[in-house]
Scaffold this motif. Sequence first.
Motif, PDB file in Angstrom:
ATOM      1  N   VAL A 111       0.876  -1.267  -0.231  1.00  0.00           N
ATOM      2  CA  VAL A 111      -0.018  -0.146   0.077  1.00  0.00           C
ATOM      3  C   VAL A 111       1.193   1.420   0.143  1.00  0.00           C
ATOM      4  CG1 VAL A 111      -1.606   1.529   1.266  1.00  0.00           C
ATOM      5  CG2 VAL A 111      -1.799  -1.321   1.124  1.00  0.00           C
ATOM      6  N   LYS A 112       0.625   2.082  -0.966  1.00  0.00           N
ATOM      7  CA  LYS A 112       1.377   3.379  -0.999  1.00  0.00           C
ATOM      8  C   LYS A 112       0.591   4.444  -0.715  1.00  0.00           C
ATOM      9  CE  LYS A 112       4.790   3.111  -4.133  1.00  0.00           C
ATOM     10  NZ  LYS A 112       5.319   3.537  -5.472  1.00  0.00           N
ATOM     11  N   LEU A 113       1.090   5.505  -0.085  1.00  0.00           N
ATOM     12  CA  LEU A 113       0.367   6.828   0.018  1.00  0.00           C
ATOM     13  C   LEU A 113       1.308   7.833  -0.419  1.00  0.00           C
ATOM     14  CD1 LEU A 113      -1.623   8.842   1.480  1.00  0.00           C
ATOM     15  CD2 LEU A 113       0.057   8.636   3.823  1.00  0.00           C
ATOM     16  N   CYS A 133      -2.116   0.526  -4.533  1.00  0.00           N
ATOM     17  CA  CYS A 133      -1.601  -0.891  -4.077  1.00  0.00           C
ATOM     18  C   CYS A 133      -1.885  -1.706  -5.340  1.00  0.00           C
ATOM     19  CB  CYS A 133      -2.705  -1.478  -2.938  1.00  0.00           C
ATOM     20  SG  CYS A 133      -2.010  -2.900  -2.506  1.00  0.00           S
ATOM     21  N   SER A 134      -0.591  -2.371  -5.371  1.00  0.00           N
ATOM     22  CA  SER A 134      -0.519  -3.100  -6.762  1.00  0.00           C
ATOM     23  C   SER A 134      -1.259  -4.440  -6.648  1.00  0.00           C
ATOM     24  CB  SER A 134       1.107  -3.782  -6.917  1.00  0.00           C
ATOM     25  OG  SER A 134       1.500  -4.514  -5.715  1.00  0.00           O
ATOM     26  N   LYS A 174     -14.547  -2.472  -3.887  1.00  0.00           N
ATOM     27  CA  LYS A 174     -14.216  -3.512  -3.135  1.00  0.00           C
ATOM     28  C   LYS A 174     -12.648  -3.618  -2.858  1.00  0.00           C
ATOM     29  CE  LYS A 174     -15.267  -8.145  -1.554  1.00  0.00           C
ATOM     30  NZ  LYS A 174     -15.994  -9.456  -1.907  1.00  0.00           N
ATOM     31  N   LEU A 175     -12.102  -3.794  -1.685  1.00  0.00           N
ATOM     32  CA  LEU A 175     -10.677  -3.906  -1.398  1.00  0.00           C
ATOM     33  C   LEU A 175     -10.425  -5.474  -1.420  1.00  0.00           C
ATOM     34  CD1 LEU A 175     -10.000  -1.745   1.802  1.00  0.00           C
ATOM     35  CD2 LEU A 175      -9.662  -1.157  -0.763  1.00  0.00           C
ATOM     36  N   PRO A 176      -9.285  -6.112  -2.135  1.00  0.00           N
ATOM     37  CA  PRO A 176      -9.076  -7.232  -2.386  1.00  0.00           C
ATOM     38  C   PRO A 176      -8.935  -8.503  -1.343  1.00  0.00           C
ATOM     39  CG  PRO A 176      -6.940  -6.369  -2.739  1.00  0.00           C
ATOM     40  CD  PRO A 176      -8.374  -4.982  -2.448  1.00  0.00           C
ATOM     41  N   ASN A 177      -8.388  -7.786  -0.253  1.00  0.00           N
ATOM     42  CA  ASN A 177      -8.155  -8.771   0.890  1.00  0.00           C
ATOM     43  C   ASN A 177      -7.984  -8.026   2.309  1.00  0.00           C
ATOM     44  OD1 ASN A 177      -5.149  -8.252   0.834  1.00  0.00           O
ATOM     45  ND2 ASN A 177      -5.164  -9.451  -0.837  1.00  0.00           N
ATOM     46  N   ASN A 235      -5.517  -3.809   5.865  1.00  0.00           N
ATOM     47  CA  ASN A 235      -4.697  -3.391   6.906  1.00  0.00           C
ATOM     48  C   ASN A 235      -3.713  -2.453   6.719  1.00  0.00           C
ATOM     49  OD1 ASN A 235      -5.052  -5.001   9.916  1.00  0.00           O
ATOM     50  ND2 ASN A 235      -5.658  -6.486   8.272  1.00  0.00           N
ATOM     51  N   GLY A 236      -3.123  -2.558   5.573  1.00  0.00           N
ATOM     52  CA  GLY A 236      -2.236  -1.855   5.046  1.00  0.00           C
ATOM     53  C   GLY A 236      -2.866  -0.290   4.779  1.00  0.00           C
ATOM     54  N   ILE A 237      -4.007  -0.276   4.090  1.00  0.00           N
ATOM     55  CA  ILE A 237      -4.631   1.155   3.971  1.00  0.00           C
ATOM     56  C   ILE A 237      -5.135   1.721   5.321  1.00  0.00           C
ATOM     57  CG2 ILE A 237      -6.759   2.137   3.258  1.00  0.00           C
ATOM     58  CD1 ILE A 237      -6.694  -0.086   0.976  1.00  0.00           C
TER      59      ILE A 237
END
Length: 281
Positions: free
Chosen positions: A45-47, A92-93, A126-129, A134-136
């Motif tokens: 996850v990248k900000l 996020c990739s 929708k977020l993948p997993n 948690n990273g977000i």
Amino acid sequence: MAEEGKGKAETGKGKAEEKDEVENGTEGICPMYQVVFERTYDAGVKLREFSGIDVHGAHILDSFPSLSLTSILCCGYLTEQLDLPLVGVISCSQMAPKCVIQGSAASHVIRIHGDRRLVVIQCEYKLPNAEVSNGIISAILDFAQRHNSAGIITIEGMPREKVEDYDTVQYLSTSSQFAKVMKEQGHKPVTSGVIAGMTGLMLAEAPLHNQHVSCMLSSCLASHPDPRAAVSIIKAMKSFLECEVDTTDLESKANKIDEAVKSLLRDNQQQEELSSSFPDG
């Protein structure tokens, strides 16, 4: 080249004005952004934050897909009504490759809009997993602490077959001041239960990072998008915002949806009555 020069002469636009159009994302021209801060968290996850960001001390609202569209309706409306600028993105990739285009500006699906009045972090997909979720959460908590946020407010809709009371919102908060104001307004505290998704995760994780967080829950219709639930959240939130928000347009949208649903139900009833008038066989 001659036609291009002619166009400039007819419109009377100089280079400075054309530059402003590019920056504002007008006329189908996507603006470019200068990244001034970048950090990577778990799950890739990248900000990234953009130049000109000034959100010191503002409350943060977050909106991610859940059981209802309440948070998406609420955050989208506030972003539009307050004309909040895009100040960053989270990517996020592991997320499906796509972009969101608003006002000719293209960005990653998790956008950060805001200024010193309010910050809105929103995503309609929708977020993948759980790892990405948690990273977000880590990225949002880091963002909140670096910008000295007044607190994170999460929003959730509670789907119901029928809603009797839109005026009362349920809440839970680490802030005694937040809880006091909500109680004085006649809202009800959450004392037990389970809150799923990003709302529940943020509510559980933020107190472990010395970060104030509050949750606001409103009953909403399960059958269709329900702007009235978003209106109730925004009205309850007004005491914590550094600005005035007019909910007239959102209430008007709610009335139009109500009329459309009633019309659909009438049509269905008439169709059933017509069908029953014909004997079987």
